[in-house]
Scaffold this active site. Sequence first.
Site, PDB file in Angstrom:
ATOM      1  N   TYR A  98      21.071  19.365  64.171  1.00 18.72           N
ATOM      2  CA  TYR A  98      21.878  20.094  63.577  1.00 18.72           C
ATOM      3  C   TYR A  98      21.777  21.638  63.677  1.00 18.72           C
ATOM      4  O   TYR A  98      21.307  22.238  62.889  1.00 18.72           O
ATOM      5  CB  TYR A  98      21.790  19.847  61.677  1.00 18.72           C
ATOM      6  N   GLN A 101      25.741  23.428  67.335  1.00 15.40           N
ATOM      7  CA  GLN A 101      26.833  22.353  67.595  1.00 15.40           C
ATOM      8  C   GLN A 101      27.103  21.344  66.488  1.00 15.40           C
ATOM      9  O   GLN A 101      27.989  21.092  66.022  1.00 15.40           O
ATOM     10  CB  GLN A 101      26.743  21.863  68.940  1.00 15.40           C
ATOM     11  N   HIS A 103      26.060  21.779  63.377  1.00  9.89           N
ATOM     12  CA  HIS A 103      26.790  22.415  62.141  1.00  9.89           C
ATOM     13  C   HIS A 103      28.162  22.333  62.454  1.00  9.89           C
ATOM     14  O   HIS A 103      28.919  21.996  61.482  1.00  9.89           O
ATOM     15  CB  HIS A 103      26.188  23.730  62.021  1.00  9.89           C
ATOM     16  N   GLY A 106      29.823  18.813  63.099  1.00  7.01           N
ATOM     17  CA  GLY A 106      29.699  18.040  61.756  1.00  7.01           C
ATOM     18  C   GLY A 106      30.665  18.292  60.748  1.00  7.01           C
ATOM     19  O   GLY A 106      31.353  17.534  60.022  1.00  7.01           O
ATOM     20  N   ASP A 160      18.728  20.428  74.620  1.00  9.50           N
ATOM     21  CA  ASP A 160      18.762  19.869  75.758  1.00  9.50           C
ATOM     22  C   ASP A 160      17.253  19.657  75.762  1.00  9.50           C
ATOM     23  O   ASP A 160      17.089  18.221  76.584  1.00  9.50           O
ATOM     24  CB  ASP A 160      19.348  20.498  76.937  1.00  9.50           C
ATOM     25  N   HIS A 184      27.030  18.275  76.418  1.00 10.35           N
ATOM     26  CA  HIS A 184      26.675  18.767  77.670  1.00 10.35           C
ATOM     27  C   HIS A 184      26.356  17.746  78.721  1.00 10.35           C
ATOM     28  O   HIS A 184      25.749  16.752  78.229  1.00 10.35           O
ATOM     29  CB  HIS A 184      25.303  19.805  77.473  1.00 10.35           C
ATOM     30  N   GLU A 272      26.893  30.846  82.024  1.00  7.33           N
ATOM     31  CA  GLU A 272      26.049  31.461  81.052  1.00  7.33           C
ATOM     32  C   GLU A 272      25.053  32.231  81.601  1.00  7.33           C
ATOM     33  O   GLU A 272      24.542  33.450  81.296  1.00  7.33           O
ATOM     34  CB  GLU A 272      25.557  30.680  80.183  1.00  7.33           C
ATOM     35  N   GLU A 304      29.952  54.706  77.331  1.00  7.69           N
ATOM     36  CA  GLU A 304      30.868  54.490  78.518  1.00  7.69           C
ATOM     37  C   GLU A 304      30.391  53.293  79.292  1.00  7.69           C
ATOM     38  O   GLU A 304      30.854  52.687  80.410  1.00  7.69           O
ATOM     39  CB  GLU A 304      30.039  55.784  79.437  1.00  7.69           C
ATOM     40  N   SER A 330      44.055  55.224  82.717  1.00  2.92           N
ATOM     41  CA  SER A 330      44.576  56.453  83.350  1.00  2.92           C
ATOM     42  C   SER A 330      44.594  55.917  84.981  1.00  2.92           C
ATOM     43  O   SER A 330      44.002  55.448  85.292  1.00  2.92           O
ATOM     44  CB  SER A 330      43.668  57.395  83.048  1.00  2.92           C
TER      45      SER A 330
HETATM   46  N1  LIG Z   1      25.087  26.089  71.386  1.00  2.00           N
HETATM   47  C1  LIG Z   1      26.196  26.185  72.070  1.00  2.00           C
HETATM   48  O1  LIG Z   1      26.904  27.236  72.289  1.00  2.00           O
HETATM   49  C2  LIG Z   1      26.664  25.052  72.948  1.00  2.00           C
HETATM   50  C3  LIG Z   1      27.940  24.857  73.540  1.00  2.00           C
HETATM   51  C4  LIG Z   1      28.352  23.827  74.141  1.00  2.00           C
HETATM   52  C5  LIG Z   1      27.622  22.555  74.127  1.00  2.00           C
HETATM   53  N2  LIG Z   1      26.131  22.853  73.754  1.00  2.00           N
HETATM   54  C6  LIG Z   1      25.274  21.729  73.757  1.00  2.00           C
HETATM   55  O2  LIG Z   1      25.364  20.896  72.456  1.00  2.00           O
HETATM   56  C7  LIG Z   1      24.001  20.257  72.311  1.00  2.00           C
HETATM   57  C8  LIG Z   1      23.339  20.876  71.131  1.00  2.00           C
HETATM   58  O3  LIG Z   1      23.093  22.358  71.353  1.00  2.00           O
HETATM   59  P1  LIG Z   1      22.920  23.382  70.044  1.00  2.00           P
HETATM   60  O4  LIG Z   1      22.820  24.731  70.403  1.00  2.00           O
HETATM   61  O5  LIG Z   1      23.686  23.080  68.962  1.00  2.00           O
HETATM   62  O6  LIG Z   1      21.430  22.885  69.567  1.00  2.00           O
HETATM   63  P2  LIG Z   1      20.210  23.531  69.764  1.00  2.00           P
HETATM   64  O7  LIG Z   1      20.052  24.745  68.622  1.00  2.00           O
HETATM   65  O8  LIG Z   1      19.686  23.815  71.167  1.00  2.00           O
HETATM   66  O9  LIG Z   1      19.213  22.512  69.165  1.00  2.00           O
HETATM   67  C9  LIG Z   1      18.905  22.313  67.803  1.00  2.00           C
HETATM   68  C10 LIG Z   1      18.627  21.000  67.259  1.00  2.00           C
HETATM   69  O10 LIG Z   1      17.586  20.257  68.175  1.00  2.00           O
HETATM   70  C11 LIG Z   1      16.444  19.653  67.030  1.00  2.00           C
HETATM   71  N3  LIG Z   1      15.222  19.832  68.091  1.00  2.00           N
HETATM   72  C12 LIG Z   1      14.534  20.556  68.759  1.00  2.00           C
HETATM   73  N4  LIG Z   1      13.392  20.220  69.227  1.00  2.00           N
HETATM   74  C13 LIG Z   1      13.393  18.890  68.823  1.00  2.00           C
HETATM   75  C14 LIG Z   1      12.288  17.993  68.883  1.00  2.00           C
HETATM   76  N5  LIG Z   1      11.392  17.930  69.717  1.00  2.00           N
HETATM   77  N6  LIG Z   1      12.781  16.813  68.037  1.00  2.00           N
HETATM   78  C15 LIG Z   1      13.710  16.592  67.431  1.00  2.00           C
HETATM   79  N7  LIG Z   1      14.781  17.516  67.214  1.00  2.00           N
HETATM   80  C16 LIG Z   1      14.393  18.874  67.974  1.00  2.00           C
HETATM   81  C17 LIG Z   1      16.522  21.021  65.996  1.00  2.00           C
HETATM   82  O11 LIG Z   1      16.005  20.393  65.115  1.00  2.00           O
HETATM   83  P3  LIG Z   1      14.640  21.274  64.045  1.00  2.00           P
HETATM   84  O12 LIG Z   1      15.374  22.208  63.353  1.00  2.00           O
HETATM   85  O13 LIG Z   1      14.179  20.182  63.344  1.00  2.00           O
HETATM   86  O14 LIG Z   1      13.922  21.592  65.153  1.00  2.00           O
HETATM   87  C18 LIG Z   1      17.995  21.104  65.823  1.00  2.00           C
HETATM   88  O15 LIG Z   1      18.522  20.243  65.194  1.00  2.00           O
HETATM   89  C19 LIG Z   1      23.173  20.614  73.869  1.00  2.00           C
HETATM   90  O16 LIG Z   1      23.371  19.624  74.641  1.00  2.00           O
HETATM   91  C20 LIG Z   1      24.018  21.965  74.189  1.00  2.00           C
HETATM   92  O17 LIG Z   1      23.872  22.092  75.611  1.00  2.00           O
HETATM   93  C21 LIG Z   1      25.836  23.772  72.931  1.00  2.00           C
END
Ligand SMILES: NC(=O)c1ccc[n+]([C@@H]2O[C@H](COP(=O)([O-])OP(=O)(O)OC[C@H]3O[C@@H](n4cnc5c(N)ncnc54)[C@H](OP(=O)(O)O)[C@@H]3O)[C@@H](O)[C@H]2O)c1
Length: 412
Positions: A98, A101, A103, A106, A160, A184, A272, A304, A330
């Site tokens: 959560y 993405q 958030h 979902g 990831d 991803h 990115e 600038e 211009s």
């Molecule tokens: N963000 C973007 O702009 C974007 C765009 C397109 C695609 N994506 C892809 O969407 C996917 C999710 O990305 P995101 O940016 O939403 O997520 P994120 O912020 O990178 O990941 C957050 C989530 O991972 C959990 N997490 C982290 N370490 C953990 C662990 N060791 N064990 C269990 N949970 C863990 C966190 O839970 P806790 O709070 O409990 O740590 C949190 O719920 C990825 O594959 C990303 O590449 C992202």
Amino acid sequence: MASFASSSFSQALRTASRRSSRAVANAAARPVQRASYSALSRAAVAKSAAQRTHVKGARGIKTLDFAGTREVVFERSDWPLAKLQDYFKNDTLAMIGYGSQGHGQGLNARDNGLNVIVGVREGGESWKQAQEDGWVPGETLFPIEEAINRGTIIMNLLSDAAQSQTWPTIAPLITKGKTLYFSHGFSVVFKEDTKVIPPPDVDVILVAPKGSGRTVRTLFKEGRGINSSVAVFQDVTGKAQEKAIALGVGIGSGYMYETTFEKEVYSDLYGERGVLMGAIQGLFLAQYQVLRKNGHTPSEAFNETVEEATQSLYPLIGQKGMDYMYNACSTTARRGALDWAPVFEKANLPIFEQLYESVKNGTETRKSLEFNGRSTYREDLAKELAVIDNQEIWRAGKVVRSLRPDYKPESE
Ligand SMILES: NC(=O)c1ccc[n+]([C@@H]2O[C@H](COP(=O)([O-])OP(=O)(O)OC[C@H]3O[C@@H](n4cnc5c(N)ncnc54)[C@H](OP(=O)(O)O)[C@@H]3O)[C@@H](O)[C@H]2O)c1
């Protein structure tokens, strides 16, 4: 594109987003008629239908000519809400993770009337955030393993690095009949490094929104939809692509572009690191430094370099393209830009070649897994972002922004 959180900006974003999420959570607390749109998405869909009238022939699957190359694009008008809800009536979408993405996707899927549950670490930051957004422990919010057991479509939206770390626990729970979904191509494509190898008897699909999860949510609420890539890695049911497109609509996509897992991850990691985030900071800094060395004040150097770019010129590129922006400037500016653009192109081409290779050969993946797999990754990131926040260019920017007519103090 990856999510980016610079302290003050992201704080403001989070506050705004939390506020709107709470409103949605309150709406969600009311009795839900599953056959009808929520108030939010009914308005969203009506508005989007009105907007669609501007897009001739924009229904369902389309093959469009993109500058001489024909490509397939899917559109959400093929999936009216009633059809979408009927398609997923026997499914439970388990959002695992959560973050940004989880958030956005979902909440959108929930507002679209689909059965959604969230699976995150109990007691962690995401658990708290999910509760704030109206997910209820034991009803729609579960520890990761339990959510996977309850779900039919497992939407792996962990970071990831976490996808790789948790895979040994998660993999045995992805049983036959379930669908495995990613946003991803990272984990599956770089399997040598991530060790994420999906079971052979499940559909494996991807919907990758081309933007932050916050934008996924904001555009949905505005009745628009984010552009997403869709891909199929494994199709055991013969329905994988259809399911991916339907899920794309469910999580709030407007248009979906057909791709492969490999192409998605290569282009995303490259973009990115390049113009979207890495190159832009590098270019801003280089230009700013030369101005400062030559005696220009911080405000002049910032205006600038960043302010005019983001507030005046880049939006024009977004609206109608580079030639349109040049045309709006211009004759003096235009002449210089036309002369210098090829110089920058030539100088940067080898760097972009090097970057693409670094993505393709897995170097970027390994770095990301190493850094983001640390237990201290949040603190380590905060330290690096604090360094940027403290650079003169961005400190000067805070003052420049405070002089904008629409400046709101809480946004700093
Ligand atoms: N963000 C973007 O702009 C974007 C765009 C397109 C695609 N994506 C892809 O969407 C996917 C999710 O990305 P995101 O940016 O939403 O997520 P994120 O912020 O990178 O990941 C957050 C989530 O991972 C959990 N997490 C982290 N370490 C953990 C662990 N060791 N064990 C269990 N949970 C863990 C966190 O839970 P806790 O709070 O409990 O740590 C949190 O719920 C990825 O594959 C990303 O590449 C992202």
